[in-house]
Design an enzyme around this catalytic site. Sequence first.
Site, PDB file in Angstrom:
ATOM      1  N   HIS A  33      11.405   6.593  19.744  1.00 39.18           N
ATOM      2  CA  HIS A  33      12.499   6.662  18.773  1.00 39.18           C
ATOM      3  C   HIS A  33      12.854   8.111  18.493  1.00 39.18           C
ATOM      4  CE1 HIS A  33       8.662   6.444  16.572  1.00 39.18           C
ATOM      5  NE2 HIS A  33       9.204   7.240  15.670  1.00 39.18           N
ATOM      6  N   HIS A  82       6.891   3.022  19.821  1.00 39.69           N
ATOM      7  CA  HIS A  82       8.095   2.608  20.554  1.00 39.69           C
ATOM      8  C   HIS A  82       9.017   3.822  20.449  1.00 39.69           C
ATOM      9  CE1 HIS A  82      11.259  -0.679  21.522  1.00 39.69           C
ATOM     10  NE2 HIS A  82      11.922   0.488  21.476  1.00 39.69           N
ATOM     11  N   ASP A 123      16.184   4.508   8.681  1.00 37.47           N
ATOM     12  CA  ASP A 123      14.742   4.582   8.441  1.00 37.47           C
ATOM     13  C   ASP A 123      14.447   3.986   7.061  1.00 37.47           C
ATOM     14  OD1 ASP A 123      12.295   6.591   9.717  1.00 37.47           O
ATOM     15  OD2 ASP A 123      12.035   5.749   7.716  1.00 37.47           O
TER      16      ASP A 123
HETATM   17  P1  AMP Z   1       7.179   8.240  13.561  1.00 29.01           P
HETATM   18  O1  AMP Z   1       6.240   8.637  12.453  1.00 29.01           O
HETATM   19  O2  AMP Z   1       7.878   9.368  14.218  1.00 29.01           O
HETATM   20  O3  AMP Z   1       6.505   7.291  14.525  1.00 29.01           O
HETATM   21  O4  AMP Z   1       8.344   7.448  12.846  1.00 29.01           O
HETATM   22  C1  AMP Z   1       8.299   6.094  12.521  1.00 29.01           C
HETATM   23  C2  AMP Z   1       9.371   5.873  11.493  1.00 29.01           C
HETATM   24  O5  AMP Z   1       9.631   4.489  11.421  1.00 29.01           O
HETATM   25  C3  AMP Z   1       8.986   6.329  10.075  1.00 29.01           C
HETATM   26  O6  AMP Z   1       9.920   7.319   9.641  1.00 29.01           O
HETATM   27  C4  AMP Z   1       9.056   5.044   9.258  1.00 29.01           C
HETATM   28  O7  AMP Z   1       9.572   5.265   7.967  1.00 29.01           O
HETATM   29  C5  AMP Z   1       9.980   4.179  10.102  1.00 29.01           C
HETATM   30  N1  AMP Z   1       9.817   2.743   9.937  1.00 29.01           N
HETATM   31  C6  AMP Z   1       8.664   2.041   9.997  1.00 29.01           C
HETATM   32  N2  AMP Z   1       8.902   0.725   9.835  1.00 29.01           N
HETATM   33  C7  AMP Z   1      10.245   0.591   9.675  1.00 29.01           C
HETATM   34  C8  AMP Z   1      11.118  -0.506   9.444  1.00 29.01           C
HETATM   35  N3  AMP Z   1      10.664  -1.774   9.352  1.00 29.01           N
HETATM   36  N4  AMP Z   1      12.437  -0.275   9.323  1.00 29.01           N
HETATM   37  C9  AMP Z   1      12.923   0.996   9.414  1.00 29.01           C
HETATM   38  N5  AMP Z   1      12.149   2.068   9.627  1.00 29.01           N
HETATM   39  C10 AMP Z   1      10.830   1.886   9.743  1.00 29.01           C
HETATM   40 ZN    ZN Z   2       8.631  -1.926  21.118  1.00 32.61          ZN
END
Ligand code: AMP
Ligand code: ZN
Length: 118
Positions: free
Chosen positions: A104, A102, A34
């Site tokens: 995760h 997406h 992350d």
């Molecule tokens: P959520 O809030 O559960 O949708 O989590 C999305 C996560 O994606 C957050 O913890 C962000 O810090 C992470 N995130 C967003 N963009 C990126 C990126 N380019 N690379 C790695 N993590 C990311």
């Molecule tokens: Zn996607």
Amino acid sequence: MSITNQDCIFCKIINNQIKSDIIYQDNRILVFKDINPEAPVHLLIIPKEHIKNISEINSSNSDIIKHIFEKISELAVNLNINKDGYRVITNCGKHGGQTVEHLHFHVLAGRQLQWPPG
Ligand code: AMP
Ligand code: ZN
């Protein structure tokens, strides 16, 4: 078998259009760090197929969940976080706090995590 959404940041990571710190990948899933870690270990596990969130999981695509959780269990041993423990979270929709649409799974480890979440 990857189905991509062109506007999706995680699909762009899968397709190497955005750089990430990749820990593991196979033909079905990607594991990367992350960008804004909330714990010493903060990984994201995503299917390579664009699935919006857990609400889109059904009997036709739920095999990916099995694969993801088997891989989390295996990674936890390899990363040596299985003894002290860790947390697996998936945020779903607005009230769930989902910011990237997406599917995760967050894996958080390396410090005492608090409960309940805010
Ligand atoms: P959520 O809030 O559960 O949708 O989590 C999305 C996560 O994606 C957050 O913890 C962000 O810090 C992470 N995130 C967003 N963009 C990126 C990126 N380019 N690379 C790695 N993590 C990311
Ligand atoms: Zn996607």
